[in-house]
Scaffold this active site. Structure first.
Site, mmCIF file in Angstrom:
data_model
loop_
_atom_site.group_PDB
_atom_site.id
_atom_site.type_symbol
_atom_site.label_atom_id
_atom_site.label_comp_id
_atom_site.label_asym_id
_atom_site.label_seq_id
_atom_site.Cartn_x
_atom_site.Cartn_y
_atom_site.Cartn_z
ATOM 1 N N HIS A 48 0.831 -1.219 0.000
ATOM 2 C CA HIS A 48 0.000 0.000 0.000
ATOM 3 C C HIS A 48 0.860 1.261 0.000
ATOM 4 O O HIS A 48 0.710 2.106 -0.905
ATOM 5 C CB HIS A 48 -0.961 -0.020 1.178
ATOM 6 N N HIS A 72 3.663 6.650 5.805
ATOM 7 C CA HIS A 72 2.494 7.373 6.317
ATOM 8 C C HIS A 72 1.648 6.576 7.305
ATOM 9 O O HIS A 72 0.862 7.160 8.062
ATOM 10 C CB HIS A 72 1.637 7.891 5.160
ATOM 11 N N GLU A 76 0.829 5.107 12.948
ATOM 12 C CA GLU A 76 -0.522 4.665 13.307
ATOM 13 C C GLU A 76 -0.596 3.158 13.545
ATOM 14 O O GLU A 76 -1.242 2.700 14.488
ATOM 15 C CB GLU A 76 -1.491 5.052 12.188
ATOM 16 N N ASP A 77 0.058 2.386 12.678
ATOM 17 C CA ASP A 77 -0.174 0.936 12.668
ATOM 18 C C ASP A 77 0.968 0.096 13.214
ATOM 19 O O ASP A 77 0.881 -1.132 13.223
ATOM 20 C CB ASP A 77 -0.469 0.475 11.224
ATOM 21 N N ASP A 139 -2.998 8.511 -0.910
ATOM 22 C CA ASP A 139 -3.388 7.416 -0.012
ATOM 23 C C ASP A 139 -4.849 7.030 -0.241
ATOM 24 O O ASP A 139 -5.195 5.853 -0.381
ATOM 25 C CB ASP A 139 -3.165 7.862 1.437
ATOM 26 N N ASP A 259 -25.141 14.326 -26.292
ATOM 27 C CA ASP A 259 -25.261 15.019 -27.575
ATOM 28 C C ASP A 259 -24.277 16.180 -27.707
ATOM 29 O O ASP A 259 -24.120 16.752 -28.779
ATOM 30 C CB ASP A 259 -26.691 15.552 -27.771
#
Length: 707
Positions: A48, A72, A76-77, A139, A259
């Site tokens: 990712h 990034h 957080e993870d 992201d 059109d």
């Protein structure tokens, strides 16, 4: 699936070796930090951030942005913290990563509130480094490309958020390619069946239109060659979401939208753009009123192009956009193009777009500071994101871009917050006009101000820009706070006088103890709570009384005030006059403390407060101040005999007695008499009695009562 080696080869086209090595180091760091983690699709998680970096590489973003893209999700993870990341890669990269990170450590009542908080944090980070939004958009784009692995409910939620926030932000920053892909992917996830049917219809229509498109392209290309111009001519694809949006908003059928044939001509210089415009106008007849010059007056996001509609062969309508190569690049990549031109030279379009984006972010930051909470802030921002522009001029000729439907008040706040706060009237094209008048492109607007003027809460009914709305809200909130402090101080002093003291003489220790108990920061916060009716003045007075009075007063019950509270009539928005009884100076009055509203004043004989008049917790005895010059509304009912010119006679008589008539209407009854309802303004009971005597003297009036 992208690889770091393939990405490195792409980066070698515009980054030096040391910068590429820094990006590779960030990748391997992320790979190690995310070791063992997998995405919903089953792929290793590091694919990712690598894909996000690849998207940014396609925009020729700098190496720090690419490093931030790789990292990034690390804070957080994974177990890595901000300080650890800063030690490895420096503060600039870490600041971008921190701005992109989600707020997972906060608990929110609703998902909408979480979304709002997340966006608010992103805006604050953007103000420091605008590359935050580019990484965040990349992201989101990769997440949308791989959204199929998510459960259907989560797909719809993420798609809705993309359509609400991220696609409009990309559009506002001029990043059209990213905006269109985000919209189409979100549309496909949010309305899968509608997307499927429109896609099928587009493919079918494309086959039927191929000959027409080719014929028009060849006609334009051959005419340009004949006139000696070099430039690329191409048909513009209509995107699924834009087709759907037009069908929905304009109520048009799919055939009506398809059109219209769209073409783009890309030339070498601005001078060539205008010359090519003349060529296509000589080839096909222009549609009156359908020409727009966004080169001379760029859009708010920096977009530049000439737009013209033409009557083509076979009675079809043609849309043509004419721009330079530089403008075309900026139209596709927006502010991301600025990074590219910083490396390869200067581009006025890219720099102008970048500066406009910075200005917009700064205005977002200003609105964020004034907003009461994140939900209010995001609603304000949405107003700015979903809007077409009008272009108006100041008296000195400066151009201001405003959303469609903007008024003179919006223009005043666009000039400066102080101008908006002090405006009283305006001139549009040198003629006096109401502040609520909607502006049109090309008008010259002059704002008339005075130092004593203040924003009117009624302006909220017609202003459309986020800056105007947030500035008015901020002023009203501050005004309400100031008035609440003053009213709270007067109410508290009223009860403190029973103990022979006042607010200014309260023991600091007792005050601090009370503030800690009620979780407030200052005396002013406590007074605001009292002024708004959220806290009872007599209860606070008991807690703050001198220690010598504790024993003598502990068994005396509630603290009451013998001296009535004086009402000046100018307490503003923290003091309300009850509509049920309409008190005016001279009436005996009682105040009812209403939570969140402050003091609501009733006549003492009003039935609505009869059950609480003796409750010291809810009511305060009041008296009118000797110096009141305000006007108060009174409702009158008159029994009258119908006669020609009666309404005019009633209004003239009331005005002759010094009263303004706000409302007057007549209703017929079964009896020979009719009932007239009048709303008038008076200054006191004496003034009211004078007005009523004058009205009673009219021959047609049989009975007159105050409601």
């Amino acid at each position: 699936m992208p690889t770091i080696d393939a990405l490195s080869d792409r980066l070698s086209g515009y980054l030096d070796l040391q910068q590429i090595k820094a990006v590779r180091r960030a990748y391997f760091y992320a790979e190690q930090a995310h070791d063992g983690q997998r995405r919903k699709s089953g792929e290793p998680y590091v694919t990712h951030p690598l894909s996000v970096a690849s998207i940014l590489a396609g925009m020729h973003m700098d190496h720090q942005s690419l490093m931030a893209a790789m990292l990034h999700d690390v804070i957080e993870d994974t177990e890595v913290n901000r300080d650890g990341l800063a030690g490895q890669f420096g503060d600039q990269v870490t600041d971008i990563v921190d701005g992109v990170s989600k707020l997972t450590h906060l608990e929110f009542e609703t998902r909408a509130e979480a979304q709002a908080e997340n966006f608010q944090k992103m805006v604050m980070a953007m103000a420091v480094d605008i590359r935050v939004i580019l990484v965040k958009l990349a992201d989101r784009l990769h997440n949308m490309r791989t959204l199929g692995a998510m459960p259907p409910e989560k797909q719809r939620r993420i798609a809705r958020e993309t359509l609400d926030i991220y696609a409009p932000v990309a559009a506002r920053l001029g990043m059209r390619d990213m905006q269109l892909e985000l919209e189409d992917l979100a549309f496909q996830s949010y309305h899968p069946m509608r997307s499927k049917y429109i896609r099928r219809a587009v493919v079918q229509a494309r086959g039927q239109r191929k000959d027409i498109i080719t014929s028009i392209e060849e006609s334009i290309r051959s005419r340009l060659t004949q006139e000696g111009f070099s430039g690329g001519v191409s048909g513009r694809e209509k995107h699924l979401y834009s087709i759907y949006s037009k069908m929905k908003s304009k109520g048009k059928s799919f055939e009506e939208i398809m059109d219209v044939f769209a073409f783009r001509i890309v030339t070498d210089s601005v001078d060539d753009c205008y010359r090519v415009l003349g060529v296509v106008h000589s080839l096909y007849k222009p549609v009156a009123g359908r020409f727009k010059d966004y080169i001379a007056i760029p859009k708010a996001n920096g977009y530049q192009s000439l737009h013209t509609d033409l009557f083509g062969a076979r009675n079809i309508t043609i849309e043509v956009q004419i721009r330079t190569k530089e403008m075309d690049a900026v139209a596709s990549q927006g502010i991301a193009e600025h990074s590219h031109y910083k490396i390869y030279g200067d581009s006025s379009s890219a720099v102008d777009g970048y500066n406009r984006a910075r200005k917009w972010v700064q205005s977002l930051l200003e609105m964020q500071k004034r907003a009461g909470d994140s939900m209010e802030f995001i609603e304000t921002v949405k107003t700015d994101l979903f809007s077409d522009e009008v272009y108006v001029f100041s008296p000195k000729g400066r151009i201001y871009e405003l959303p469609q439907g903007a008024t003179a008040v919006d223009f005043a706040y666009a000039v400066h917050t102080d101008v908006g706060n002090s405006c009283i009237s305006c001139r549009i094209n040198r003629r006096l006009a109401p502040l609520s008048q909607t502006l049109e492109s090309g008008q010259t607007v002059e704002i008339i101000t005075t130092a004593s003027a203040r924003p009117n809460i009624a302006w909220m009914n017609f202003v459309v820009t986020g800056k105007a709305r947030s500035a008015i809200r901020h002023f009203v909130k501050q005004q309400q706070r100031d008035e609440s402090v003053e009213l709270g101080r007067r109410l508290l002093n009223q009860f403190m006088s029973n103990f022979g003291t006042s607010v200014d003489e309260v023991d600091p220790g007792r005050l601090q103890t009370l503030l800690e108990e009620v979780q407030l920061n200052s005396l002013d916060d406590l007074l605001v709570d009292i002024g708004l009716g959220n806290r009872m003045a007599y209860v606070v007075a008991r807690r703050l009384r001198p220690s010598s009075d504790e024993e003598t007063s502990k068994d005396l019950g509630p603290v009451t005030s013998d001296k009535p509270f004086a009402i000046k009539g100018t307490e503003g928005m923290v003091l309300h006059y009850a509509r049920c009884c309409g008190p005016i100076p001279g009436d005996k009055i009682t105040g009812h403390i209403s939570s969140g509203r402050g003091l609501v004043i009733h006549r003492s004989d009003c039935r609505n407060i009869a059950f609480m008049k003796d409750d010291a917790e809810k009511c305060v005895y009041l008296e009118w101040s000797a110096s009141i010059d305000e006007e108060f509304t009174v409702n009158l009912d008159l029994q009258v005999e119908p006669a020609r010119g009666l309404i005019a006679s009633l209004a003239t008589t009331a005005a002759g007695a010094g009263s303004n008539v706000f409302k007057i209407d007549i209703s017929e009854t079964d009896s020979p008499l009719s009932t007239v309802h009048m709303d008038i303004t008076v200054t006191s009971r004496i003034h009211l009695a004078r007005v009523m005597r004058k009205l009673k003297s009219l021959p047609a009036v049989y009975k007159l009562t105050r409601v």
